[in-house]
Write an enzyme that holds these catalytic residues in place. Structure first.
Site, PDB file in Angstrom:
ATOM      1  N   THR A 240       0.844  -1.197   0.000  1.00 59.77           N
ATOM      2  CA  THR A 240       0.000   0.000   0.000  1.00 59.77           C
ATOM      3  C   THR A 240       0.875   1.241   0.000  1.00 59.77           C
ATOM      4  OG1 THR A 240      -1.798  -1.130   1.105  1.00 59.77           O
ATOM      5  CG2 THR A 240      -1.735   1.270   1.342  1.00 59.77           C
ATOM      6  N   CYS A 330      25.229   4.179   9.016  1.00 63.67           N
ATOM      7  CA  CYS A 330      24.669   2.830   8.970  1.00 63.67           C
ATOM      8  C   CYS A 330      25.681   1.791   9.428  1.00 63.67           C
ATOM      9  CB  CYS A 330      24.198   2.506   7.562  1.00 63.67           C
ATOM     10  SG  CYS A 330      22.998   3.677   6.962  1.00 63.67           S
TER      11      CYS A 330
HETATM   12  N1  PLP Z   1      23.006   4.726   0.025  1.00 63.94           N
HETATM   13  C1  PLP Z   1      23.763   5.676   0.585  1.00 63.94           C
HETATM   14  C2  PLP Z   1      24.911   6.235  -0.192  1.00 63.94           C
HETATM   15  C3  PLP Z   1      23.495   6.139   1.878  1.00 63.94           C
HETATM   16  O1  PLP Z   1      24.253   7.079   2.425  1.00 63.94           O
HETATM   17  C4  PLP Z   1      22.395   5.566   2.585  1.00 63.94           C
HETATM   18  C5  PLP Z   1      22.126   5.950   3.991  1.00 63.94           C
HETATM   19  O2  PLP Z   1      23.024   6.255   4.764  1.00 63.94           O
HETATM   20  C6  PLP Z   1      21.614   4.589   1.942  1.00 63.94           C
HETATM   21  C7  PLP Z   1      21.952   4.193   0.668  1.00 63.94           C
HETATM   22  C8  PLP Z   1      20.423   3.983   2.613  1.00 63.94           C
HETATM   23  O3  PLP Z   1      19.321   4.856   2.493  1.00 63.94           O
HETATM   24  P1  PLP Z   1      18.050   4.714   3.473  1.00 63.94           P
HETATM   25  O4  PLP Z   1      18.494   5.206   4.805  1.00 63.94           O
HETATM   26  O5  PLP Z   1      16.998   5.577   2.849  1.00 63.94           O
HETATM   27  O6  PLP Z   1      17.652   3.275   3.483  1.00 63.94           O
END
Ligand code: PLP
Length: 398
Positions: A240, A330
């Site tokens: 959705t 991340c």
């Molecule tokens: N790709 C890059 C270069 C990023 O810096 C990030 C997030 O840090 C992502 C992908 C992931 O994006 P999202 O947080 O929207 O999943």
């Protein structure tokens, strides 16, 4: 407080908040046929038009997703499956060694579960891919390459990649190219049509929209197998539609793209002030990324502090109200040196003392001054603390 972690996420833009809250006042599911559903559908389709205008693509090329990670997975796995279905021997996946984990990990998964042969394109000391190496990798056996994926700009050091050259090399053999534009869109000039790309990843929260929204732009005629099966609400993607999130994303993207040239000018000068100030305070600091502003994202400043632990620096700065990152948000928390810095040939010991400061639309000269005022005692304290003693394997916690 000084927030210098805009590459991890950036504050929501007022335009986005308005679009989001207006859309939340409606109840409809964009797939429903009644008036409330039609209202939600209208919100989504207006957002699609707006995203397409911001990115230089057609509305039908925009696939709304839950963000950068999903878009990268859809592009990498979807292109691989579609290309391998056309020719069984087409199993090579070429991606840069400095991709975000949202690309590296699905590529590795294809290697371990789907018979892909994974090849990483090397980078130079600035983090820029070696175009000759890519040309050589393709020329070895062009028919066996399923796809090439190279990010537009790196999230840790901000280095901008030569996408036009990548597209030229791959398209000479009919190989599709995906690019992760998460950090570039809203900071650099990005035009999907002019880029020649086959697929482009965009994330909402990196441009000042809500978290959990984004898009994959897929060029007309490009075959991609879906990841999610169900109602096929987005042709290539089921689920959705989050109409408020999509409206907020589109509004943020439009504001970021419209203002990007002015923002780039302002942020480059603030960033250069920060780099010059840090170099003056800590003369042995190592600055990574392209020293030429044209080759680096305007808001990125990446430093390695010899003799310091990045996490210690980060926590000491945090205690003084300064928020930054040790690399990619991340991967923060994993105490290994960043794969990006290692691929650039940075000494692993030095790489462990790294900090990324990233500026964005709410950054001010005060933010830079705050960092420069607080940095010296923080670095001295982190140096005194030194590196944690590495325990022999036998008494390490398993
Ligand atoms: N790709 C890059 C270069 C990023 O810096 C990030 C997030 O840090 C992502 C992908 C992931 O994006 P999202 O947080 O929207 O999943």
């Amino acid at each position: 407080m000084a927030f210098l972690d805009h590459a991890a996420t950036t504050p929501i833009r007022p335009e986005s908040l308005v679009a989001l809250t207006v859309a939340y006042e409606h109840t409809g599911n964009a797939s429903s046929l009644h008036a409330a559903g039609r209202q939600a559908r209208k919100t989504v389709e207006e957002a699609r038009e707006s995203v397409a205008a911001s990115l230089g693509c057609g509305p039908s090329e925009v696939i709304f997703t839950s963000g950068g990670t999903e878009s990268d997975n859809l592009a990498v796995k979807g292109l691989y499956w579609a290309r391998r279905a056309e020719a069984r021997g087409r199993v090579r996946v070429l991606c840069s060694a400095v991709e975000h984990h949202a690309v590296l990990d699905p590529v590795a998964w294809l290697g371990s579960h789907e018979g892909a042969v994974v090849e990483h394109i090397p980078v130079d000391r600035l983090g820029r891919i070696d175009v000759d190496a890519l040309a050589h990798m393709i020329a070895l056996d062009p028919d066996s390459v399923a796809l090439v994926s190279v990010m537009m700009a790196n999230n840790e050091v901000g280095t901008v990649q030569p996408i036009a050259e990548v597209v030229r090399l791959a398209h000479a053999h009919g190989i599709p190219v995906h690019s992760d534009g998460v950090q570039a869109v809203g900071s650099l000039d990005v035009d999907f049509r002019l880029s020649g790309l086959d697929a482009l990843t965009v994330s909402s929260h990196k441009v000042g929209g809500p978290h959990g929204a984004g898009a994959l732009v897929v060029g007309r005629g490009v075959s991609i197998e879906p990841l999610l099966h169900g109602g096929a609400q987005e042709r290539l993607r089921s689920g959705t539609l989050d109409s408020p999130g999509i409206a907020g994303f589109a509004a943020a993207l439009a504001a970021a793209v419209d203002g990007h040239a002015e923002a780039a000018h302002r942020l480059t000068s603030l960033r250069n002030e920060l780099v010059a100030g840090v170099l003056e305070l800590v003369p042995d600091v190592v600055v990574s990324g392209d020293p030429d502003s044209a080759g680096r994202l305007p808001g990125h400043a990446h430093f390695s502090f010899p003799g310091c632990e990045g996490d210690a620096l980060l926590m000491l700065l945090d205690a003084r109200g300064i928020e930054c990152s040790t690399g990619s948000a991340c991967t923060a928390g994993i105490p290994e040196p960043s794969h990006v810095l290692l691929a650039m040939g940075v000494d692993p010991e030095l790489a462990r003392g790294s900090l990324r400061f990233s500026l964005g639309h709410t950054s001010t000269p005060d933010d830079v001054r705050t960092v420069l005022n607080e940095l010296t005692p923080v670095v001295e304290r982190a140096r005194r603390a030194g590196r944690p003693r590495i325990r022999p394997v036998s008494d390490a916690v398993r």
